[in-house]
Scaffold this motif. Sequence first.
Motif, mmCIF file in Angstrom:
data_model
loop_
_atom_site.group_PDB
_atom_site.id
_atom_site.type_symbol
_atom_site.label_atom_id
_atom_site.label_comp_id
_atom_site.label_asym_id
_atom_site.label_seq_id
_atom_site.Cartn_x
_atom_site.Cartn_y
_atom_site.Cartn_z
ATOM 1 N N GLU A 239 -36.632 19.079 -15.066
ATOM 2 C CA GLU A 239 -35.569 19.269 -14.073
ATOM 3 C C GLU A 239 -34.571 20.313 -14.564
ATOM 4 O OE1 GLU A 239 -33.882 19.685 -11.121
ATOM 5 O OE2 GLU A 239 -35.034 17.835 -10.810
ATOM 6 N N GLN A 240 -34.349 21.352 -13.728
ATOM 7 C CA GLN A 240 -33.485 22.454 -14.121
ATOM 8 C C GLN A 240 -32.109 22.443 -13.449
ATOM 9 O OE1 GLN A 240 -34.254 24.632 -16.473
ATOM 10 N NE2 GLN A 240 -36.313 23.798 -16.797
ATOM 11 N N HIS A 241 -31.902 21.594 -12.450
ATOM 12 C CA HIS A 241 -30.642 21.587 -11.702
ATOM 13 C C HIS A 241 -29.560 20.848 -12.502
ATOM 14 C CE1 HIS A 241 -33.594 22.422 -8.574
ATOM 15 N NE2 HIS A 241 -32.607 22.943 -7.863
ATOM 16 N N THR A 242 -28.611 21.593 -13.022
ATOM 17 C CA THR A 242 -27.581 20.999 -13.885
ATOM 18 C C THR A 242 -26.200 20.932 -13.249
ATOM 19 O OG1 THR A 242 -27.033 23.130 -14.887
ATOM 20 C CG2 THR A 242 -28.786 21.848 -15.942
ATOM 21 N N LEU A 243 -25.978 21.602 -12.117
ATOM 22 C CA LEU A 243 -24.631 21.686 -11.564
ATOM 23 C C LEU A 243 -23.953 20.329 -11.371
ATOM 24 C CD1 LEU A 243 -24.567 24.572 -8.913
ATOM 25 C CD2 LEU A 243 -23.219 24.372 -10.999
ATOM 26 N N PRO A 244 -24.627 19.321 -10.779
ATOM 27 C CA PRO A 244 -23.949 18.031 -10.608
ATOM 28 C C PRO A 244 -23.516 17.413 -11.932
ATOM 29 C CG PRO A 244 -25.885 18.153 -9.206
ATOM 30 C CD PRO A 244 -25.961 19.315 -10.136
ATOM 31 N N LEU A 245 -24.350 17.557 -12.969
ATOM 32 C CA LEU A 245 -23.966 17.018 -14.270
ATOM 33 C C LEU A 245 -22.815 17.815 -14.877
ATOM 34 C CD1 LEU A 245 -27.339 16.064 -15.999
ATOM 35 C CD2 LEU A 245 -25.768 14.634 -14.689
ATOM 36 N N GLU A 246 -22.801 19.131 -14.638
ATOM 37 C CA GLU A 246 -21.681 19.940 -15.126
ATOM 38 C C GLU A 246 -20.371 19.487 -14.476
ATOM 39 O OE1 GLU A 246 -22.398 24.191 -15.034
ATOM 40 O OE2 GLU A 246 -24.543 23.844 -15.280
ATOM 41 N N ALA A 247 -20.448 19.181 -13.177
ATOM 42 C CA ALA A 247 -19.251 18.703 -12.478
ATOM 43 C C ALA A 247 -18.804 17.353 -13.025
ATOM 44 C CB ALA A 247 -19.529 18.604 -10.977
ATOM 45 N N LEU A 248 -19.757 16.446 -13.247
ATOM 46 C CA LEU A 248 -19.412 15.120 -13.758
ATOM 47 C C LEU A 248 -18.879 15.214 -15.183
ATOM 48 C CD1 LEU A 248 -19.366 12.113 -13.184
ATOM 49 C CD2 LEU A 248 -21.732 11.975 -13.975
ATOM 50 N N ASN A 249 -19.466 16.066 -15.987
ATOM 51 C CA ASN A 249 -18.985 16.259 -17.352
ATOM 52 C C ASN A 249 -17.548 16.777 -17.350
ATOM 53 O OD1 ASN A 249 -19.378 16.534 -20.313
ATOM 54 N ND2 ASN A 249 -19.231 18.723 -19.879
ATOM 55 N N ALA A 250 -17.255 17.753 -16.478
ATOM 56 C CA ALA A 250 -15.894 18.281 -16.395
ATOM 57 C C ALA A 250 -14.917 17.202 -15.942
ATOM 58 C CB ALA A 250 -15.858 19.470 -15.435
ATOM 59 N N ALA A 251 -15.335 16.383 -14.983
ATOM 60 C CA ALA A 251 -14.450 15.325 -14.486
ATOM 61 C C ALA A 251 -14.203 14.264 -15.551
ATOM 62 C CB ALA A 251 -15.061 14.687 -13.242
ATOM 63 N N LEU A 252 -15.216 13.943 -16.353
ATOM 64 C CA LEU A 252 -15.029 12.967 -17.429
ATOM 65 C C LEU A 252 -14.074 13.502 -18.492
ATOM 66 C CD1 LEU A 252 -18.714 11.709 -17.840
ATOM 67 C CD2 LEU A 252 -16.785 10.366 -16.993
ATOM 68 N N THR A 253 -14.206 14.773 -18.843
ATOM 69 C CA THR A 253 -13.292 15.335 -19.837
ATOM 70 C C THR A 253 -11.873 15.418 -19.288
ATOM 71 O OG1 THR A 253 -13.692 17.657 -19.187
ATOM 72 C CG2 THR A 253 -15.173 16.690 -20.831
ATOM 73 N N GLU A 254 -11.744 15.593 -17.970
ATOM 74 C CA GLU A 254 -10.416 15.607 -17.363
ATOM 75 C C GLU A 254 -9.732 14.253 -17.536
ATOM 76 O OE1 GLU A 254 -8.815 17.628 -13.311
ATOM 77 O OE2 GLU A 254 -10.181 15.943 -13.006
ATOM 78 N N LEU A 255 -10.529 13.178 -17.568
ATOM 79 C CA LEU A 255 -9.999 11.832 -17.776
ATOM 80 C C LEU A 255 -9.926 11.461 -19.260
ATOM 81 C CD1 LEU A 255 -11.906 9.922 -14.929
ATOM 82 C CD2 LEU A 255 -9.522 10.685 -14.933
ATOM 83 N N ARG A 256 -10.265 12.423 -20.136
ATOM 84 C CA ARG A 256 -10.237 12.208 -21.582
ATOM 85 C C ARG A 256 -11.258 11.155 -22.015
ATOM 86 N NH1 ARG A 256 -7.678 16.657 -23.511
ATOM 87 N NH2 ARG A 256 -5.621 16.955 -22.575
ATOM 88 N N LEU A 257 -12.376 11.102 -21.316
ATOM 89 C CA LEU A 257 -13.434 10.159 -21.663
ATOM 90 C C LEU A 257 -14.524 10.887 -22.446
ATOM 91 C CD1 LEU A 257 -13.738 8.161 -18.319
ATOM 92 C CD2 LEU A 257 -12.372 7.633 -20.344
ATOM 93 N N PRO A 258 -15.117 10.226 -23.441
ATOM 94 C CA PRO A 258 -16.127 10.895 -24.272
ATOM 95 C C PRO A 258 -17.427 11.103 -23.506
ATOM 96 C CG PRO A 258 -15.955 8.590 -24.887
ATOM 97 C CD PRO A 258 -14.856 8.843 -23.882
ATOM 98 N N ALA A 259 -17.971 12.297 -23.579
ATOM 99 C CA ALA A 259 -19.232 12.612 -22.904
ATOM 100 C C ALA A 259 -20.018 13.584 -23.765
ATOM 101 C CB ALA A 259 -18.970 13.214 -21.528
ATOM 102 N N ARG A 260 -21.338 13.497 -23.652
ATOM 103 C CA ARG A 260 -22.222 14.409 -24.363
ATOM 104 C C ARG A 260 -23.185 15.008 -23.345
ATOM 105 N NH1 ARG A 260 -18.672 13.484 -27.048
ATOM 106 N NH2 ARG A 260 -18.552 12.743 -29.196
ATOM 107 N N MET A 261 -23.050 16.301 -23.108
ATOM 108 C CA MET A 261 -23.841 17.003 -22.111
ATOM 109 C C MET A 261 -25.050 17.662 -22.773
ATOM 110 S SD MET A 261 -24.278 18.027 -19.007
ATOM 111 C CE MET A 261 -24.640 19.399 -17.893
ATOM 112 N N PHE A 262 -26.257 17.310 -22.303
ATOM 113 C CA PHE A 262 -27.482 17.854 -22.876
ATOM 114 C C PHE A 262 -28.167 18.854 -21.946
ATOM 115 C CE2 PHE A 262 -26.772 14.100 -25.391
ATOM 116 C CZ PHE A 262 -27.121 14.509 -26.670
ATOM 117 N N GLY A 263 -27.761 18.926 -20.688
ATOM 118 C CA GLY A 263 -28.242 19.991 -19.822
ATOM 119 C C GLY A 263 -29.613 19.765 -19.230
ATOM 120 N N ALA A 264 -30.312 20.882 -19.006
ATOM 121 C CA ALA A 264 -31.552 20.882 -18.213
ATOM 122 C C ALA A 264 -32.764 20.452 -19.024
ATOM 123 C CB ALA A 264 -31.788 22.279 -17.661
ATOM 124 N N ALA A 265 -33.689 19.779 -18.318
ATOM 125 C CA ALA A 265 -35.051 19.521 -18.806
ATOM 126 C C ALA A 265 -35.081 19.013 -20.244
ATOM 127 C CB ALA A 265 -35.901 20.784 -18.666
#
Length: 373
Positions: A239-265
């Motif tokens: 799976e190559q579509h990462t935009l929704p996860l990029e949005a969720l990752n940005a929103a989590l960091t905005e709330l100061r919550l820990p997240a680890r983004m691994f991206g596509a496929a």
Amino acid sequence: MRDIPEGGGPSARPEPASSRDTATSLTTGALARRLGVSPTTLRSWDRRYGIGPAVRADGRHRRWTAPDIAVLETMCRLTSAGVPPAEAARAAKRSASPEPAGTPLPAGPAEPADGPDPDAPPEPMPRSRAAGTLPLGDVRQECRGLARAAVRLDAPAVQEQLAAAVETHGLAVAWQEVMVPTLHAVGRKWASSGDRYVEVEHLLSWHMSTVLRRSTRPPARHADAPGPGPVVLACVPGEQHTLPLEALNAALTELRLPARMFGAAVPAEALIGAVERLGPAAVVLWSQVRSTASFPLARHLVGTGWGVKGARRRPLVVLGGPGWAGRSGQGMLRPTSFQDALDTLAALYGAGSRKPAGPHGRESGLSRGPGRA
């Protein structure tokens, strides 16, 4: 005796004023390429709103001078911002600066052409890609301006409008109510137009990704023990579509919550290893199409545990994207929207989402993907 200067021959005749004017002007095709619109659009604006060239070579061919171009640049900028074309045309003509001394301009209304424009297509004119409209429906005004800029491939306007949407509405609402509806419209147009508009979707996606990453704060640290680990965000294998996860990752960091983004496929083995090492509070798996949705992988992650015997913890597995439609299981959650996913993940840390869903209340988060969903 003919009036020919010394040195004779046609090449020695004085150049007419109209020829000198056109030497520093542009043809319709060249101007269209410069502005990122179609020649059909320029002819349509000339016919409908009177935004036409001051000079026509031989009374037929359109030649656009610097003052003409300035008016059209204003027109493009206003329509990119969502101003209706008729209103934008009036404003563009009002903003035209006085012509410099010596610049030839018609004394009255634009001179009519002596004959039909040889460059103009026959009526009815086919709609070009750049002049096409997107099926947006009932959306925010920002979506319309963003769509116009994207269809014209006006990258600066796309970037500016995306950044303004995030600044004005906050990241969650900008994603749900500006970015996603516009992407959906491009995707529907792409699917119904025989793979036209591919370049529009690629440009729009690229700039959305750029804005989302600029809106992402540095990753928050999480306590080693006790307490939940970070949220792991990953696309399933293939799976190559990462935009929704990029949005969720940005929103989590905005709330100061820990997240680890691994991206596509992310390969299954690598994802399982990361979960075992991090002990995350939740794993968000994104699948855009059913063929990439790996339910065995999701079940395996649900069964992954860590910690001492009797106090073992397991991650909540969040299934995001249309590829998971109709699928769920024990220990898995399929949110109905982006806001739902954000609220659920924030609750794991005893936090609340700061940005409520906007007034349009669109289902545009982790249950439905952008583009050709």
